[in-house]
Design a protein around this motif. Structure first.
Motif, short mmCIF file in Angstrom:
data_model
loop_
_atom_site.label_atom_id
_atom_site.label_comp_id
_atom_site.label_asym_id
_atom_site.label_seq_id
_atom_site.Cartn_x
_atom_site.Cartn_y
_atom_site.Cartn_z
N MET A 90 5.73 47.75 22.70
CA MET A 90 4.98 47.57 21.45
C MET A 90 5.91 47.51 20.24
SD MET A 90 2.41 47.70 19.31
CE MET A 90 0.79 48.34 19.65
N ARG A 93 8.35 44.61 19.98
CA ARG A 93 7.68 43.37 19.55
C ARG A 93 7.35 43.40 18.06
NH1 ARG A 93 2.09 42.32 19.82
NH2 ARG A 93 1.57 40.15 19.45
N TRP A 96 10.59 42.61 16.37
CA TRP A 96 11.00 41.21 16.61
C TRP A 96 10.12 40.25 15.82
CZ3 TRP A 96 12.38 36.46 17.61
CH2 TRP A 96 11.60 35.57 18.36
N TYR A 162 14.49 50.23 21.93
CA TYR A 162 15.51 49.78 22.90
C TYR A 162 16.42 50.93 23.31
CZ TYR A 162 14.19 44.95 23.20
OH TYR A 162 13.50 43.82 23.49
N VAL A 225 7.84 29.69 19.63
CA VAL A 225 7.26 28.62 20.44
C VAL A 225 5.97 29.10 21.09
CG1 VAL A 225 9.53 27.62 20.92
CG2 VAL A 225 8.53 29.21 22.56
N PRO A 227 3.96 30.19 24.07
CA PRO A 227 4.40 30.76 25.35
C PRO A 227 3.86 30.01 26.56
CG PRO A 227 2.74 32.18 24.34
CD PRO A 227 3.10 31.13 23.33
N VAL A 243 12.65 25.89 22.26
CA VAL A 243 13.25 27.22 22.06
C VAL A 243 14.61 27.05 21.38
CG1 VAL A 243 14.29 29.20 23.24
CG2 VAL A 243 12.06 28.35 23.98
N PHE A 247 15.25 28.63 17.67
CA PHE A 247 16.23 29.71 17.53
C PHE A 247 17.44 29.26 16.69
CE2 PHE A 247 15.18 33.61 19.97
CZ PHE A 247 13.93 33.24 20.40
N HIS A 265 12.15 40.52 26.96
CA HIS A 265 11.12 40.70 27.99
C HIS A 265 11.57 41.62 29.13
CE1 HIS A 265 9.17 36.81 26.33
NE2 HIS A 265 9.04 37.85 25.54
N GLY A 268 8.25 46.01 28.22
CA GLY A 268 6.91 45.67 27.74
C GLY A 268 6.16 44.73 28.65
N SER A 270 2.80 41.46 28.72
CA SER A 270 1.85 40.55 28.09
C SER A 270 0.45 41.09 28.33
CB SER A 270 1.96 39.20 28.76
OG SER A 270 2.60 38.28 27.94
N HIS A 271 -0.43 40.80 27.39
CA HIS A 271 -1.79 41.32 27.48
C HIS A 271 -2.80 40.19 27.44
CE1 HIS A 271 0.80 44.48 25.84
NE2 HIS A 271 0.05 45.32 26.52
N ILE A 312 -1.85 35.91 28.00
CA ILE A 312 -1.04 35.96 29.22
C ILE A 312 -1.10 37.40 29.72
CG2 ILE A 312 1.33 35.79 30.08
CD1 ILE A 312 1.70 33.48 28.06
N ALA A 376 8.55 29.98 28.23
CA ALA A 376 9.86 30.18 27.59
C ALA A 376 10.82 30.94 28.51
CB ALA A 376 9.69 30.92 26.26
N TRP A 408 20.47 41.39 18.80
CA TRP A 408 19.35 42.13 18.22
C TRP A 408 19.71 42.61 16.80
CZ3 TRP A 408 14.31 43.14 18.95
CH2 TRP A 408 13.75 44.22 18.26
#
Ligand code: HEM
Length: 728
Positions: A90, A93, A96, A162, A225, A227, A243, A247, A265, A268, A270-271, A312, A376, A408
């Motif tokens: 969470m 993201r 990011w 992280y 982009v 996903p 991508v 970027f 990725h 975490g 995807s929901h 996703i 991606a 990062w």
């Protein structure tokens, strides 16, 4: 008005008029939007004009805050339970998406202002549930109060996420000051519909580099982009190209991009357990009882395993709360096939996977779930360049971790400008090229030494216009959006700046040669960056004196000279002024009018509309043309800092005749003689009602005093816009 809140039926307003009705911009869509110059006014800031974030930061208990964030990562809340009891995905993201809206082209977007709290970003389809992240952070924000900004807190939370997952992070700097209002200057695209097909922002969608500038996302409301694939159609090779372009538009190369995608990725999930139509409106559209929270499930649970975000569904790795090589093991260890998620989104699932390699359910560890890849992620496998980079990472996990940690750090600090703006105990010592490093200088200059240098500069044989232009061209690259550019560093003498059309390379080379000659003859080493600014400053002082006004133009020495090795030349291309008063250097067709371009540059330089007016009016009598010497002046008293530009512009004795190419002749109505040549932007100061009102103030100023004072103040602001070392 929608009439909803009015009292009675009388057409005269009785209540508070809070709805705007039809605005000037609605009636005249091409009107100049001066609002962009007057955002973030002190009146909208609840902390007041004396608040100094850098001072507050000195009082912050950094270790206490970091410990609280570490604890938060594993303190699941009933109202918004953590996946597997961990919020690391969470918060990574949230950070990011906060940082990832940055784009190199105009330096806007990014995590530097905390703009994710406000529209439109708080309600972008790609930012679903970042609102929950901020609410989870609220108790910590409340505890530390104004000693920590939301902008810093969101980025720090992602970095700590992280760290808690097991990554050795590269560092962290505080120093991002919050805005208190949505930004008005950032162009996010022209579409009127969320996630409208990409096509309208590309000249040719099969060529990602044809995306409209300064945009860096493929669709309205996305960070980068789609996903599921280009326009939602899975095809990893096509997604790879998008991508790469998106970027690159935030200054990331292929290796950084692959590291970020893989590392992003590694933790975490995807929901996509649900349907978007079951969700309450996004925060900006939600009714009051939602208290600023959007996207709540209106039937059923909508939390834990029933959460709906992108549509996703699934985690990427077997161990999604840990920093490991799981993303590579999964992606490269299996064949993948296209499937639909429970929400109907395209996702890639392994053709064949052993039960024990599957991630477990977020609530019940006895249930195993299929892992997924977005289009991606698949792009990192099918695109040969990304694939080769991933192979290198797989062979050397330490190298992967280090590359990710650095990327990062860059992602989350790129829009903070030079390193002198960084605050806190975790600032890495190393100078990084994307920070546009400038060597510090160790000299000071007394008033007498400054006076002596000024005489030398004025006696150098260079004209006042040459001195002023060079200082202006050197300083005008500054943009407050990401604090890059400016006179400090004297990068005007390096590629690519020295060759920009707007800098008139031949004139510039001559001026620089003379200044270098002066520099070489000095007993004390003074940087060229200082000499460039001082040359312009001395010439402005002289021009004011010639107009009968004695004024000292402030000068603060201390600029350093950067070298070519310290300069990421390619990333300076984005700082090139694209237009002057009449012409766009880059393209034959005007993407935006010169006056809109002027407004954009003015906003980026952090100037107000009155400051812009004073500067342009001054430049046009000093023998320069918005930084270009080629198109005449607007006065018979060239080189004197008078109000002639405004007087002549507002004098009905003249008429203004188009002369082609956005140039105009100023013609004496009586004699028919062309007195001067003006650019389109010049005439805007007489034609636009607001700018004309400013121009009239100066045209009334017979002895030039107010004008000279204002010009000098604006000039000084521009010359020192990048002097963060003075404030630090
Ligand atoms: C290459 C382009 C990328 C695409 C298309 C993409 C797409 C997605 C999608 C669809 C999700 C699922 C959101 C949800 O349904 O909850 C997601 C989650 C996530 N992304 Fe990315 N992503 C990209 C790059 C990145 C990068 C560069 C990072 C960070 C460095 C990152 C970090 C994350 C994290 C940590 C999550 C998990 C969120 C959670 O657990 O709630 N992603 N991404």
């Amino acid at each position: 008005m929608d009439g909803k809140h009015t009292a009675g039926k009388c057409p005269v307003m009785h209540g508070g008029m809070t709805a705007l009705g039809t605005t000037v911009m609605d009636w005249w869509p091409n009107a100049l939007n001066f609002d962009i110059l007057h955002q973030h006014d002190i009146k909208t800031n609840p902390l007041g004009k004396d608040f100094n974030y850098r001072e507050e930061l000195k009082k912050l208990d950094v270790e206490g805050l970091k410990n609280d964030l570490r604890a938060l990562m594993n303190e699941s809340q009933e109202w918004w339970p953590a996946d597997w009891g961990s919020y690391v995905g969470m918060f990574a993201r949230v950070a990011w998406h906060s940082a990832g809206s940055y784009r190199l082209a105009d330096g806007r977007g990014g995590g530097g202002t905390g703009n994710q709290r406000f529209a439109p970003l708080n309600s972008w389809p790609d930012n679903v549930n970042t609102d929950k992240g901020r609410r989870l952070l609220w108790p910590i924000k409340r505890k530390y109060g104004n000693k920590i900004s939301w902008a810093d807190l969101m980025i720090l939370a992602g970095t700590i996420a992280y760290e808690v997952a097991g990554l050795k992070t590269y560092g962290f700097a505080f120093g991002r000051e919050d805005v208190w209002h949505p930004e008005k200057d950032t162009y996010w695209g022209a579409e009127k519909e969320w996630l409208a097909p990409s096509d309208s922002r590309y000249e040719d969608i099969t060529r990602p580099d044809t995306m409209q500038n300064p945009l860096a996302a493929v669709q309205m409301g996305l960070i980068y982009v789609n996903p599921e694939g280009v326009n939602g159609q899975p095809d990893p090779m096509k997604t790879a190209a998008q991508v790469r372009e998106t970027f690159a538009r935030m200054a990331m190369d292929d290796e950084e991009t692959a590291a970020l995608t893989a590392g992003g990725h590694t933790i975490g999930k995807s929901h996509g357990n649900g349907s978007p139509s079951d969700l309450s409106p996004e925060p900006e559209a939600a009714d009051v009882e939602y208290q600023g929270i959007g996207w709540m499930k209106t039937n059923g649970r909508g939390i834990g395993r029933d959460t709906m975000v992108s549509g996703i569904e699934g985690a990427w790795t077997s161990n999604p709360t840990k920093w490991d090589m799981g993303w590579f093991d999964m992606l490269f260890g299996h064949e993948w096939e296209l499937k639909k998620s429970p929400a109907g989104a395209w996702q890639w699932e392994p053709v064949d996977i052993a039960e024990e390699d599957m991630p477990v359910d977020v609530e019940d560890p006895s249930i195993r779930c299929k892992p997924i890849m977005t289009d991606a992620d698949m792009a990192m496998k099918v695109d040969p360049t990304y694939n080769a980079i991933c192979q290198k990472f797989m062979k050397d996990p330490e190298y992967f971790s280090e590359t990710f940690a650095r990327a990062w750090f860059k992602l989350t600090h790129r829009d903070m400008g030079p390193k002198v703006r960084y605050v806190g105990p975790d600032v890495p010592a190393e100078d990084l090229i994307w920070q546009d490093p400038i060597p510090s200088v160790d000299y000071t200059l007394s008033d007498a030494e400054i006076a002596d240098l000024k005489s030398k500069l004025l006696a150098s044989g260079l004209t006042s216009a040459e001195l002023i232009n060079t200082a202006w061209d050197s300083a005008r690259t500054y943009r407050g959006s990401d604090m890059r550019g400016g006179a400090n560093g004297a990068r005007i003498r390096l590629a690519p700046q020295k060759d920009w059309a707007g800098n008139e390379p031949e004139r510039l080379a001559k001026v620089l040669k003379t200044l270098e000659g002066i520099q070489a003859g000095l007993a004390k080493k003074v940087s060229l960056a200082d000499l460039i600014v001082l040359g312009g400053t001395a010439a402005v002082e002289k021009a004011a004196k010639d107009a009968g006004v004695n004024i000292t133009v402030p000068f603060a020495p201390g600029r350093g000279d950067a070298t070519a090795e310290m300069t990421d030349a390619a990333s300076f291309d984005a700082l090139e002024p694209l237009a002057d008063g009449y012409r766009n250097w880059q393209k034959d067709d005007y993407v935006v009018s010169p006056e809109e371009m002027m407004l954009d540059r003015t906003q980026l330089m952090g100037l107000t509309a009155p400051e812009m007016t004073a500067l342009v009016g001054g430049m046009r009598v000093l023998g320069t043309n918005h930084g270009d010497t080629r198109h005449g002046v607007f006065t018979d008293r060239v080189g004197q800092l008078t109000t002639d530009f405004f007087v002549n512009l507002t004098d009905m004795a003249y008429s203004w005749k188009p002369a082609g190419d956005n140039l105009y002749n100023i013609v004496d109505r009586k004699t028919g003689e062309t007195k001067w040549t003006a650019t389109r932007v010049d005439l805007v100061f007489g034609s636009n009602a607001i700018l004309r009102a400013y121009a009239e103030v100066y045209a009334q100023d017979d002895n030039h005093e107010k004008f000279v004072k204002d010009f000098v103040a604006a000039w000084t602001k521009v010359m020192n816009a990048d002097r963060f070392d003075l404030a630090a």
